[in-house]
Design a protein around this motif. Structure first.
Motif, PDB file in Angstrom:
ATOM      1  N   ASN A  87       0.830  -1.204   0.000  1.00  0.00           N
ATOM      2  CA  ASN A  87       0.000   0.000   0.000  1.00  0.00           C
ATOM      3  C   ASN A  87       0.855   1.240   0.000  1.00  0.00           C
ATOM      4  O   ASN A  87       1.838   1.308   0.727  1.00  0.00           O
ATOM      5  CB  ASN A  87      -0.874   0.015   1.263  1.00  0.00           C
ATOM      6  N   GLY A  88       0.470   2.194  -0.810  1.00  0.00           N
ATOM      7  CA  GLY A  88       1.190   3.466  -0.829  1.00  0.00           C
ATOM      8  C   GLY A  88       2.424   3.461  -1.700  1.00  0.00           C
ATOM      9  O   GLY A  88       3.157   4.449  -1.769  1.00  0.00           O
ATOM     10  N   ALA A  89       2.675   2.350  -2.413  1.00  0.00           N
ATOM     11  CA  ALA A  89       3.883   2.236  -3.244  1.00  0.00           C
ATOM     12  C   ALA A  89       3.828   3.150  -4.466  1.00  0.00           C
ATOM     13  O   ALA A  89       4.868   3.550  -4.999  1.00  0.00           O
ATOM     14  CB  ALA A  89       4.069   0.791  -3.687  1.00  0.00           C
ATOM     15  N   LYS A 116       1.226   2.398  -7.046  1.00  0.00           N
ATOM     16  CA  LYS A 116       0.629   1.605  -8.122  1.00  0.00           C
ATOM     17  C   LYS A 116      -0.579   2.312  -8.761  1.00  0.00           C
ATOM     18  O   LYS A 116      -0.648   2.444  -9.978  1.00  0.00           O
ATOM     19  CB  LYS A 116       0.198   0.222  -7.600  1.00  0.00           C
ATOM     20  N   SER A 117      -1.504   2.762  -7.914  1.00  0.00           N
ATOM     21  CA  SER A 117      -2.704   3.422  -8.453  1.00  0.00           C
ATOM     22  C   SER A 117      -2.334   4.715  -9.160  1.00  0.00           C
ATOM     23  O   SER A 117      -2.906   5.052 -10.199  1.00  0.00           O
ATOM     24  CB  SER A 117      -3.698   3.742  -7.333  1.00  0.00           C
ATOM     25  N   THR A 118      -1.384   5.439  -8.606  1.00  0.00           N
ATOM     26  CA  THR A 118      -0.945   6.684  -9.238  1.00  0.00           C
ATOM     27  C   THR A 118      -0.424   6.399 -10.640  1.00  0.00           C
ATOM     28  O   THR A 118      -0.758   7.117 -11.595  1.00  0.00           O
ATOM     29  CB  THR A 118       0.154   7.360  -8.375  1.00  0.00           C
ATOM     30  N   LEU A 119       0.334   5.332 -10.774  1.00  0.00           N
ATOM     31  CA  LEU A 119       0.883   4.969 -12.082  1.00  0.00           C
ATOM     32  C   LEU A 119      -0.244   4.646 -13.073  1.00  0.00           C
ATOM     33  O   LEU A 119      -0.259   5.132 -14.210  1.00  0.00           O
ATOM     34  CB  LEU A 119       1.825   3.767 -11.916  1.00  0.00           C
TER      35      LEU A 119
END
Ligand code: ADP
Length: 294
Positions: A39-41, A43-46
């Motif tokens: 979480n928070g890595a 991934k979703s932003t990418l």
């Protein structure tokens, strides 16, 4: 190989938070890529940058040879974000038709629903579906426009085993027909079951980009499990976890660890040494990176 999506030196900040730090990544035609990370890595932003929901702070994002900001370009992709809201009063078949009507050559409704094991639900109102059925529908909708490239953000989170498998079948069928997929997942078995290529992300950076097998081999860590009350400081231990009355140690050198353990004179029992899971490998890469930074 044709590049369908590319980030070049992409940084994305939210205020003081650096969600992505100079990430360069190419997704080629026909690949099924798993994006793995805690979480928070980032991934979703990418994913959000690839699909045009966010813009990079710096660097460039390319999609199907154009810009993700261009709606015509976006018509060539399919997306299922982490959270979706579907109109509760519509029937499953109506939603598929409605979404499909936005694309020049949509997949036929019956065919799409069959691919994802949803054919029996065609007349059901969305409001009456279970959480798992809604999620499967949301993922199926990413494929309705006959996309070249599909982005799935945690497609099977919250699904039971059977529902997960029918989603996997739908994703695999698309890939077998030449489709390209980038998916994020917390489920290691999911990445292993679907993807050939794994991109490990941590703290906004790409930590590894290779085959599942190679990611394991690069790291080569072992899980050492034993029963012991107190353990001394043992060199080379990447992480320590206590569960079910046992201690689980992750290390790159299990021989050394066992020698040190015996030499320390601490009483222990039930020693087991196991090969790594992808999760262990991931932990090790992250630990190595932070040691490197420090
Ligand atoms: P992941 O999908 O791997 O869990 P995210 O891309 O959601 O990671 O988040 C990466 C980092 O950016 C996290 O530190 C998160 O808190 C932060 N972040 C994401 N979206 C926002 C936002 N809209 N506003 C502020 N911070 C955000």
């Amino acid at each position: 190989m044709t590049v369908l999506a590319r980030t070049a030196e992409v940084t994305r900040r939210y205020g003081d938070v650096v969600a992505l730090d100079r990430v360069s990544l190419d997704i080629h035609a026909g690949e099924l890529v798993g994006l793995l990370g805690p979480n928070g890595a980032g991934k979703s932003t990418l994913i959000n940058l690839f699909v045009g929901l966010r813009k990079p702070t710096s660097g460039t994002v390319e999609l199907l040879g154009g810009s993700p900001a261009d709606p015509v370009v976006r018509r060539g992709i399919g997306v299922t974000p982490q959270e979706t809201g579907l109109p509760e009063a519509l029937r499953v078949g109506e939603i598929v038709d409605f979404v499909g009507s936005h694309f020049p050559s949509p997949v036929e409704r019956g065919e799409l629903l069959a691919r994802f094991g949803l054919e029996d639900l065609v007349r059901r109102q969305v409001g009456g579906l279970s959480g798992g059925q809604k999620r499967r529908l949301a993922v199926a909708l990413a494929f309705v426009g006959n996309p070249r490239l599909v982005f799935l953000d945690e497609p099977t989170t919250g699904l039971d085993v059977e529902a997960r498998r029918s989603l996997w079948d739908g994703i695999k069928a698309f890939h077998a027909d030449g489709g390209t997929v980038l998916l994020t997942s917390h489920y290691l078995e999911e990445v292993e079951a679907l993807a050939r290529r794994v991109v490990v992300v941590g703290d906004g950076r790409v930590l590894a980009d290779d085959s599942v097998q190679a990611v394991r081999e690069i790291v080569g860590v072992r899980r050492v499990t034993l029963v012991a009350d107190e353990l001394p400081e043992l060199p080379g231990v990447i992480s320590t976890e206590r569960a079910d009355g046992r201690v689980h140690l992750i290390t790159a050198d299990s021989d050394r660890l066992v020698i040190d353990l015996v030499r320390s004179g601490v009483p222990f029992s039930g020693l087991e040494i196991q090969p790594t899971s992808l999760e262990d490998a991931f932990l090790a890469i992250t630990a190595k990176e932070s040691a490197h930074v420090a």
